[in-house]
Write an enzyme that holds these catalytic residues in place. Structure first.
Site, short mmCIF file in Angstrom:
data_model
loop_
_atom_site.label_atom_id
_atom_site.label_comp_id
_atom_site.label_asym_id
_atom_site.label_seq_id
_atom_site.Cartn_x
_atom_site.Cartn_y
_atom_site.Cartn_z
N ARG A 150 -9.75 2.16 -6.93
CA ARG A 150 -11.41 2.12 -6.83
C ARG A 150 -11.86 3.52 -6.28
O ARG A 150 -11.41 4.32 -5.83
CB ARG A 150 -11.31 0.99 -5.70
CG ARG A 150 -12.51 0.63 -5.50
CD ARG A 150 -13.31 0.47 -4.03
NE ARG A 150 -14.81 -0.41 -4.07
CZ ARG A 150 -14.73 -1.08 -3.10
NH1 ARG A 150 -14.19 -1.38 -1.98
NH2 ARG A 150 -15.87 -1.48 -2.93
N HIS A 179 0.81 -1.22 0.40
CA HIS A 179 -0.15 -0.22 -0.24
C HIS A 179 0.61 1.28 0.29
O HIS A 179 0.15 2.08 0.23
CB HIS A 179 -0.69 0.23 1.05
CG HIS A 179 -1.65 -1.13 1.50
ND1 HIS A 179 -2.34 -1.35 -0.03
CD2 HIS A 179 -2.62 -2.30 2.56
CE1 HIS A 179 -3.64 -1.95 0.78
NE2 HIS A 179 -3.82 -2.67 1.73
S1 PPS Z 1 -6.78 -4.36 2.37
O1 PPS Z 1 -7.84 -4.37 2.88
O2 PPS Z 1 -6.58 -2.82 1.22
O3 PPS Z 1 -6.03 -5.44 0.96
O4 PPS Z 1 -8.38 -4.54 1.43
P1 PPS Z 1 -9.08 -4.82 0.05
O5 PPS Z 1 -8.83 -6.31 -0.21
O6 PPS Z 1 -8.00 -3.34 -1.17
O7 PPS Z 1 -10.17 -4.47 -0.18
C1 PPS Z 1 -11.86 -4.74 0.96
C2 PPS Z 1 -12.31 -4.54 -0.66
O8 PPS Z 1 -12.61 -5.49 -1.37
C3 PPS Z 1 -13.91 -6.53 -1.80
N1 PPS Z 1 -13.66 -7.24 -2.35
C4 PPS Z 1 -14.47 -8.06 -3.38
N2 PPS Z 1 -15.21 -7.34 -4.06
C5 PPS Z 1 -15.85 -7.56 -5.51
N3 PPS Z 1 -16.07 -9.10 -5.42
C6 PPS Z 1 -14.77 -9.91 -5.18
N4 PPS Z 1 -14.06 -11.21 -5.28
C7 PPS Z 1 -13.91 -8.95 -3.63
N5 PPS Z 1 -12.71 -9.65 -3.34
C8 PPS Z 1 -12.67 -8.66 -2.55
C9 PPS Z 1 -13.99 -6.22 0.03
O9 PPS Z 1 -15.49 -7.13 -0.44
C10 PPS Z 1 -13.71 -4.94 0.27
O10 PPS Z 1 -14.80 -4.20 -0.38
P2 PPS Z 1 -16.06 -3.45 1.02
O11 PPS Z 1 -16.75 -2.64 0.21
O12 PPS Z 1 -15.84 -2.97 1.71
O13 PPS Z 1 -16.84 -4.05 0.49
#
Ligand code: PPS
Length: 369
Positions: free
Chosen positions: A189, A165
């Site tokens: 995003r 990050h």
């Molecule tokens: S981190 O902790 O910074 O590594 O988090 P990161 O992985 O960047 O972000 C987590 C968000 O990604 C969503 N997510 C997904 N969305 C759609 N499809 C899939 N397969 C998927 N996998 C992870 C996850 O739900 C988090 O978003 P939010 O809006 O909180 O749901």
């Protein structure tokens, strides 16, 4: 070592008169002298992250523990074969990591049963909080890929898959100078969705106690951990023409996952085994990833709860949608976000990219760019 760092911190504090101007500008401490500082000191800091410092040219807010590792990060020996997924927190990192790892490993679903954090370690994880103190006070031990992530990665053989990050300017020197050319896939995003997701993540995993109103104030002040969303995105955006950098978006993954998969495969020079693509799409679906313990961070959440470190219950795989901010942000806040975004975007070539319009939907209604 610790004493030296504390000494440096005091030395670099803005109230100190002992440092040179250059040194003072390099690391500043976030004081509790204004509203944002007060929220951070009250709702974000704890015994394992006792202060925030602003690091590097972009003044990225990081926990003071980072200073212990600053040189090690900068001097880290990269390899041309390294594959990095970089992102601002909550931009879709985990989703991208799983996609990239599977493409890079010829869709080996069996091998992907191993925990993602081991296959695809988080580079600067050991710098985020003081894991040694956590161990000493709570008896909470962490594996090497957490407590000493830099060492874990340094000792890996073969192609190393690395999550980070860190903003572009804080990456190891060899990346910035081009001495080494690891491939970097940067995922971005909508900042409004990022903010909402980061808020829930903070309460679920980091132990942050701010309510959403205060959290978004800190986010917009750019003093949240990992700093300014826009400086982060635009830092990588400006490098997008380099052959070792690919930028993708969470929104494109939602709309056309297969299209993004093909783009990433081409970038990594990988042939996709076509017969396994339906299984890949299913594996990367939100429902599958939500129930996959190798990627859903459930173990981390259970450990935080066991040690009573966090105020909230919930799941890392939370909503998995675009524009979920609409249910959590007032119209006034949406407009504040978009005005803030517009200030950055309008001074950048990113303004000409269709994603800019997507991220500025409320500002666009009222103002022409
Ligand atoms: S981190 O902790 O910074 O590594 O988090 P990161 O992985 O960047 O972000 C987590 C968000 O990604 C969503 N997510 C997904 N969305 C759609 N499809 C899939 N397969 C998927 N996998 C992870 C996850 O739900 C988090 O978003 P939010 O809006 O909180 O749901």
């Amino acid at each position: 070592m610790f004493v030296t760092i504390l000494g440096r911190l005091q030395q670099y504090s803005p109230v100190s008169s002992t440092c040179t101007l250059k040194e003072c500008q390099k690391v500043k401490k976030v004081e509790n002298t204004d509203e944002i500082g007060q929220i951070i000191h009250r709702d974000f800091l704890d015994p394992f992250c006792e202060s925030y410092v602003l690091v590097g040219e972009g003044e990225t807010a990081l926990g003071d523990n980072y200073l212990k590792f600053e040189d090690e990060v900068k001097k880290f020996e990269m390899r041309d074969s390294d594959i990095i997924v970089a992102s601002y927190p909550k931009a879709g990192t985990t989703w991208t990591q799983e996609m990239v790892w599977l493409i890079g490993n010829d869709l080996d679903f069996k091998a992907a049963e191993e925990h993602l954090d081991k296959r695809f370690p988080h580079f600067e994880l050991c710098t985020i909080v003081d894991f040694q103190k956590m161990k000493d006070t709570l008896g909470a031990t962490r594996p090497e890929f957490v407590g000493n992530s830099l060492n874990y990665i340094r000792n890996q053989d073969g192609v190393r898959y690395i999550k980070t990050h860190l903003p572009y300017d804080l990456l190891p020197n060899q990346v910035l100078t081009g001495t080494k050319l690891p491939r970097i896939i940067y995922v971005m995003r909508d900042p409004k969705d990022v903010c909402v997701s980061y808020f829930h993540h903070g309460r679920l995993i980091q132990g942050w106690r701010a309510d959403f109103e205060n959290f978004s104030k800190v986010f917009l002040s750019e003093k949240i951990m990992f700093g300014s969303y826009w400086k982060h995105v635009l830092g990588f955006w400006e490098q997008r023409h380099k052959p070792n950098i690919l930028i993708i978006t969470y929104e494109d993954m939602k709309i056309d996952l297969l299209g993004v998969i093909r783009k990433v495969a081409e970038f990594l020079n990988k042939e996709l085994p076509e017969e396994k693509i339906p299984q890949l799409l299913k594996h990367l679906s939100f429902e599958s990833m939500k129930n996959n313990r190798a990627v859903n961070q459930q173990d981390k959440i259970e450990s935080r709860k066991k040690h009573k470190l966090v105020p909230e219950d919930g799941a890392f795989m939370r909503s998995g949608t675009s524009q979920s901010y609409k249910g959590e942000m007032t119209e006034e806040l949406v407009s504040k976000f978009d005005q803030w975004s517009k200030q950055y975007i309008s001074h950048s070539s990113f303004a000409n990219d269709p994603t800019a319009a997507l991220y500025l939907n409320s500002a666009q209604k009222t103002t022409k760019m």
